[in-house]
Scaffold this motif. Sequence first.
Motif, PDB file in Angstrom:
ATOM      1  N   ASP A 103      32.610  33.513  48.480  1.00 41.20           N
ATOM      2  CA  ASP A 103      32.028  34.718  47.456  1.00 41.20           C
ATOM      3  C   ASP A 103      32.289  34.153  45.912  1.00 41.20           C
ATOM      4  O   ASP A 103      33.306  33.714  45.730  1.00 41.20           O
ATOM      5  CB  ASP A 103      32.782  35.837  47.701  1.00 41.20           C
ATOM      6  N   GLY A 104      31.141  33.872  45.328  1.00 44.56           N
ATOM      7  CA  GLY A 104      31.282  33.508  44.075  1.00 44.56           C
ATOM      8  C   GLY A 104      31.025  34.187  42.947  1.00 44.56           C
ATOM      9  O   GLY A 104      29.897  35.340  43.028  1.00 44.56           O
ATOM     10  N   ALA A 146      28.514  30.347  31.412  1.00 47.96           N
ATOM     11  CA  ALA A 146      29.767  30.602  32.042  1.00 47.96           C
ATOM     12  C   ALA A 146      31.084  29.917  31.404  1.00 47.96           C
ATOM     13  O   ALA A 146      31.174  28.692  31.111  1.00 47.96           O
ATOM     14  CB  ALA A 146      29.617  29.789  33.525  1.00 47.96           C
ATOM     15  N   CYS A 147      31.939  31.026  31.346  1.00 47.45           N
ATOM     16  CA  CYS A 147      33.369  30.368  30.820  1.00 47.45           C
ATOM     17  C   CYS A 147      34.138  29.970  31.920  1.00 47.45           C
ATOM     18  O   CYS A 147      35.135  29.242  31.891  1.00 47.45           O
ATOM     19  CB  CYS A 147      33.940  31.496  30.073  1.00 47.45           C
ATOM     20  N   LYS A 148      33.938  30.738  33.297  1.00 45.62           N
ATOM     21  CA  LYS A 148      34.515  30.541  34.465  1.00 45.62           C
ATOM     22  C   LYS A 148      33.862  30.829  35.609  1.00 45.62           C
ATOM     23  O   LYS A 148      33.250  31.971  35.576  1.00 45.62           O
ATOM     24  CB  LYS A 148      36.079  31.449  34.287  1.00 45.62           C
ATOM     25  N   ILE A 149      34.026  30.000  36.740  1.00 46.75           N
ATOM     26  CA  ILE A 149      33.535  30.483  37.831  1.00 46.75           C
ATOM     27  C   ILE A 149      34.739  30.747  39.020  1.00 46.75           C
ATOM     28  O   ILE A 149      35.621  29.984  38.788  1.00 46.75           O
ATOM     29  CB  ILE A 149      32.589  29.540  38.471  1.00 46.75           C
ATOM     30  N   VAL A 150      34.693  31.638  39.593  1.00 49.38           N
ATOM     31  CA  VAL A 150      35.567  32.029  40.627  1.00 49.38           C
ATOM     32  C   VAL A 150      35.160  31.604  42.187  1.00 49.38           C
ATOM     33  O   VAL A 150      33.970  32.448  42.407  1.00 49.38           O
ATOM     34  CB  VAL A 150      36.383  33.198  40.448  1.00 49.38           C
ATOM     35  N   TYR A 182      44.008  32.820  46.994  1.00 53.02           N
ATOM     36  CA  TYR A 182      42.555  33.330  47.162  1.00 53.02           C
ATOM     37  C   TYR A 182      41.650  33.332  46.177  1.00 53.02           C
ATOM     38  O   TYR A 182      40.467  33.447  46.397  1.00 53.02           O
ATOM     39  CB  TYR A 182      42.698  34.847  47.567  1.00 53.02           C
ATOM     40  N   TYR A 183      41.668  32.425  45.139  1.00 57.29           N
ATOM     41  CA  TYR A 183      40.847  32.052  44.068  1.00 57.29           C
ATOM     42  C   TYR A 183      40.873  30.562  43.740  1.00 57.29           C
ATOM     43  O   TYR A 183      41.772  30.119  43.250  1.00 57.29           O
ATOM     44  CB  TYR A 183      41.114  32.853  42.799  1.00 57.29           C
ATOM     45  N   LEU A 184      39.715  30.166  43.830  1.00 52.91           N
ATOM     46  CA  LEU A 184      39.335  28.723  43.410  1.00 52.91           C
ATOM     47  C   LEU A 184      38.730  28.848  41.903  1.00 52.91           C
ATOM     48  O   LEU A 184      37.567  29.281  41.866  1.00 52.91           O
ATOM     49  CB  LEU A 184      38.661  28.045  44.304  1.00 52.91           C
ATOM     50  N   ASP A 185      39.283  28.382  40.984  1.00 51.04           N
ATOM     51  CA  ASP A 185      38.593  28.767  39.664  1.00 51.04           C
ATOM     52  C   ASP A 185      37.810  27.324  38.917  1.00 51.04           C
ATOM     53  O   ASP A 185      38.364  26.105  39.335  1.00 51.04           O
ATOM     54  CB  ASP A 185      39.721  29.082  38.415  1.00 51.04           C
TER      55      ASP A 185
END
Length: 270
Positions: A103-104, A146-150, A182-185
């Motif tokens: 999930d992105g 985009a400042c950040k993608i998770v 559970y989060y890949l930044d």
Amino acid sequence: MGRIALVVSDVDGTLVTSDKRLTDRSRAAVAKLEQAGIGFTLTSSRPPVGMRMFSDPLGITLPLGPFNGSSIVAPSLEVIEQHLIPTAAVETSLALLDRHGIDGWIFTNDNWYIRRDDGRYVAHEKLAIRFDPTQIDDFAPLADKACKIVGASADFALLERCETELQTMLGDSALAIRSQDYYLDVTPPGRNKGTFVQAMAKRLGIPCAAIATLGDMQNDLAMFRVSGLPIAMGNATDDVKRLAAHVTASNDDDGFAAAIDFILAHNDKG
């Protein structure tokens, strides 16, 4: 090691408990720092809006480092310095997440975008940052904002593998690192919690050796490497603990407050 003049703390897994509470002992610990003339601020993978719920009650007056330190904002959330993920890196990251069924999400400076509202961690993030996402069908119009993608997934091992795979694909065009199991930044290149610590040192006119840092995850390693007194939480991963000068109790056992007491005792020793 000299006296500590500034403490920079991570938020989730460090300052707050697992259920995102700021304990009375933690509040009192920050007050002790102020009484001792030691500065205090926060850096986190959170967006700016997700930090203010803690920075306001703690009375923080120094700049904050959201998005893993790749942005710098005033306590009012006014942007001091902001960097964006290059468009090509955004497209590469989203494609990899899609390929692995992860999930992105995309965070801009003032919003959070999702493509589906039934993702396992959407409700969790809403509770954590007290902010609702905007659901859209296509991320393409946001590729240059985009400042950040998770990437969010309950398959922790998959995220760990993807962290390595994605960083290899991105090279030096962006940083891919886990902020939680559970989060890949994915964040802008050349900016991290370490560069935030260095920016704060320059702003305050102090050496990085006079800064203590507190954290628990891989995204905290960058600030550990440049600070004089890196402190790992008891709940930290083993690689974080190995790079720390001191390991405190867990975030659910008032480890943050214990770490502040350790710093104050260190200064008292001269």
